[in-house]
Design a protein around this motif. Structure first.
Motif, PDB file in Angstrom:
ATOM      1  N   GLU A 113       0.930  -1.365   0.038  1.00 54.90           N
ATOM      2  CA  GLU A 113       0.137  -0.029  -0.471  1.00 54.90           C
ATOM      3  C   GLU A 113       1.007   1.020  -0.090  1.00 54.90           C
ATOM      4  O   GLU A 113       2.019   1.733   0.709  1.00 54.90           O
ATOM      5  CB  GLU A 113      -1.421  -0.638   1.264  1.00 54.90           C
ATOM      6  CG  GLU A 113      -1.960   0.893   1.233  1.00 54.90           C
ATOM      7  CD  GLU A 113      -3.081   0.566   2.272  1.00 54.90           C
ATOM      8  OE1 GLU A 113      -3.400   2.279   2.724  1.00 54.90           O
ATOM      9  OE2 GLU A 113      -2.913  -0.064   2.774  1.00 54.90           O
ATOM     10  N   GLY A 114       0.670   2.462  -1.313  1.00 56.39           N
ATOM     11  CA  GLY A 114       1.174   3.065  -1.038  1.00 56.39           C
ATOM     12  C   GLY A 114       2.619   3.046  -2.302  1.00 56.39           C
ATOM     13  O   GLY A 114       3.117   4.421  -2.348  1.00 56.39           O
ATOM     14  N   SER A 115       2.460   1.950  -2.640  1.00 55.74           N
ATOM     15  CA  SER A 115       3.826   1.993  -3.165  1.00 55.74           C
ATOM     16  C   SER A 115       2.973   2.180  -4.902  1.00 55.74           C
ATOM     17  O   SER A 115       1.921   1.533  -5.292  1.00 55.74           O
ATOM     18  CB  SER A 115       4.384   0.064  -3.300  1.00 55.74           C
ATOM     19  OG  SER A 115       4.993   0.551  -2.496  1.00 55.74           O
ATOM     20  N   TYR A 116       4.275   1.663  -5.549  1.00 54.64           N
ATOM     21  CA  TYR A 116       3.609   2.697  -7.051  1.00 54.64           C
ATOM     22  C   TYR A 116       4.437   2.005  -8.160  1.00 54.64           C
ATOM     23  O   TYR A 116       5.455   2.097  -7.975  1.00 54.64           O
ATOM     24  CB  TYR A 116       2.896   3.867  -8.091  1.00 54.64           C
ATOM     25  CG  TYR A 116       3.242   3.997  -9.330  1.00 54.64           C
ATOM     26  CD1 TYR A 116       1.389   3.757  -9.404  1.00 54.64           C
ATOM     27  CD2 TYR A 116       4.236   4.540 -10.316  1.00 54.64           C
ATOM     28  CE1 TYR A 116       1.215   3.912 -10.915  1.00 54.64           C
ATOM     29  CE2 TYR A 116       4.283   4.383 -11.442  1.00 54.64           C
ATOM     30  CZ  TYR A 116       2.755   4.556 -11.876  1.00 54.64           C
ATOM     31  OH  TYR A 116       2.053   5.200 -12.944  1.00 54.64           O
ATOM     32  N   PHE A 117       3.920   1.050  -9.337  1.00 53.03           N
ATOM     33  CA  PHE A 117       4.659   0.113  -9.613  1.00 53.03           C
ATOM     34  C   PHE A 117       4.641   0.813 -11.438  1.00 53.03           C
ATOM     35  O   PHE A 117       2.915  -0.070 -11.852  1.00 53.03           O
ATOM     36  CB  PHE A 117       5.071  -1.461  -9.486  1.00 53.03           C
ATOM     37  CG  PHE A 117       5.789  -2.408 -10.967  1.00 53.03           C
ATOM     38  CD1 PHE A 117       7.109  -2.384 -10.189  1.00 53.03           C
ATOM     39  CD2 PHE A 117       5.883  -3.018 -10.877  1.00 53.03           C
ATOM     40  CE1 PHE A 117       8.120  -3.125 -10.829  1.00 53.03           C
ATOM     41  CE2 PHE A 117       6.476  -3.852 -12.486  1.00 53.03           C
ATOM     42  CZ  PHE A 117       7.533  -3.723 -12.083  1.00 53.03           C
ATOM     43  N   ASP A 118       5.546   0.740 -11.941  1.00 56.34           N
ATOM     44  CA  ASP A 118       5.511   1.016 -13.616  1.00 56.34           C
ATOM     45  C   ASP A 118       5.885   0.522 -14.545  1.00 56.34           C
ATOM     46  O   ASP A 118       7.093   0.133 -14.818  1.00 56.34           O
ATOM     47  CB  ASP A 118       5.383   2.153 -13.749  1.00 56.34           C
ATOM     48  CG  ASP A 118       5.268   3.058 -15.297  1.00 56.34           C
ATOM     49  OD1 ASP A 118       4.495   1.586 -16.325  1.00 56.34           O
ATOM     50  OD2 ASP A 118       5.076   4.023 -15.791  1.00 56.34           O
ATOM     51  N   GLY A 119       5.534  -0.862 -15.274  1.00 58.67           N
ATOM     52  CA  GLY A 119       6.412  -1.940 -15.965  1.00 58.67           C
ATOM     53  C   GLY A 119       5.638  -3.476 -15.729  1.00 58.67           C
ATOM     54  O   GLY A 119       4.589  -3.267 -15.312  1.00 58.67           O
ATOM     55  N   ASN A 120       6.256  -4.548 -16.692  1.00 61.13           N
ATOM     56  CA  ASN A 120       5.380  -5.535 -16.521  1.00 61.13           C
ATOM     57  C   ASN A 120       5.921  -6.192 -15.608  1.00 61.13           C
ATOM     58  O   ASN A 120       7.449  -6.812 -14.939  1.00 61.13           O
ATOM     59  CB  ASN A 120       5.740  -6.292 -17.980  1.00 61.13           C
ATOM     60  CG  ASN A 120       4.960  -5.963 -19.137  1.00 61.13           C
ATOM     61  OD1 ASN A 120       3.807  -4.647 -18.153  1.00 61.13           O
ATOM     62  ND2 ASN A 120       5.423  -5.656 -20.015  1.00 61.13           N
TER      63      ASN A 120
END
Length: 137
Positions: A21-28
Motif C-alpha cells: 500500500e502506498g507503492s506504485y509500480f510501472d512495468g510488466n
C-alpha cells in the motif's frame, strides 16, 4: 562470484511478490509464484501462481494467472482459471475464465468467455463415450 547460488523453482502456492500500500509500480511483472497488489501497478502481469488485488490495490493491467482474487480494482483483461470478485472488487475489462464468482456488491463490466477446464473436458468426453455405448442398435 555467485557460484553457490543455484536457481530454484518457485512455489506458485506461495506469495513472493508484494506491491505494498502506498507503492506504485510501472512495468510488466512475470512471476512463477503468487503476487499480491496492495498499491498500484501499471503494466501487464503474467503469473504462474495466483494474483490477489487487495482492498486498496489497483491494477491497470492485462493479467494472466492461475487464479485471481479482486478485492480492489482491475482495469484490463483477465485470463485465469478462477476469478473471484469480492463485494468491494471491481473489474473493468474482458475476462476468459473457467470459474467466476462475484459477491453481492462486486462489479464487472466487460465481456466474459468461459473456457473449459481440462478436467471438465475429460468428464464431458467420458459422458459422450458412455452415451454412444448405450445406444441401441
Amino acid at each position: 562470484m555467485f557460484k553457490g547460488n543455484k536457481e530454484k523453482n518457485m512455489d506458485p502456492n506461495k506469495t513472493d511478490t508484494l506491491i505494498g500500500e502506498g507503492s506504485y509500480f510501472d512495468g510488466n511483472i512475470k512471476s512463477e509464484a503468487s503476487i499480491r497488489i496492495d498499491g498500484k501497478i501499471v503494466g501487464d502481469i503474467h503469473c504462474e501462481g495466483d494474483v490477489i488485488i487487495g482492498e486498496n490495490g489497483v491494477a491497470v493491467s492485462n493479467i494472466t494467472a492461475r487464479n485471481t482474487t479482486v478485492v480492489g480494482k482491475i482495469e484490463g483483461n483477465v485470463e485465469t482459471k478462477k476469478l473471484q470478485i469480492s463485494s468491494t472488487g471491481k473489474v473493468h475489462g474482458n475476462i476468459s475464465i473457467s470459474i467466476l464468482s462475484i459477491e453481492d456488491g462486486g462489479k464487472f463490466e466487460g465481456s466474459s468467455k468461459m473456457i473449459a477446464d481440462q478436467s471438465t473436458t475429460d468428464i464431458q468426453s467420458e459422458i459422450k463415450q458412455d452415451k454412444k455405448k448405450n445406444v441401441p442398435a
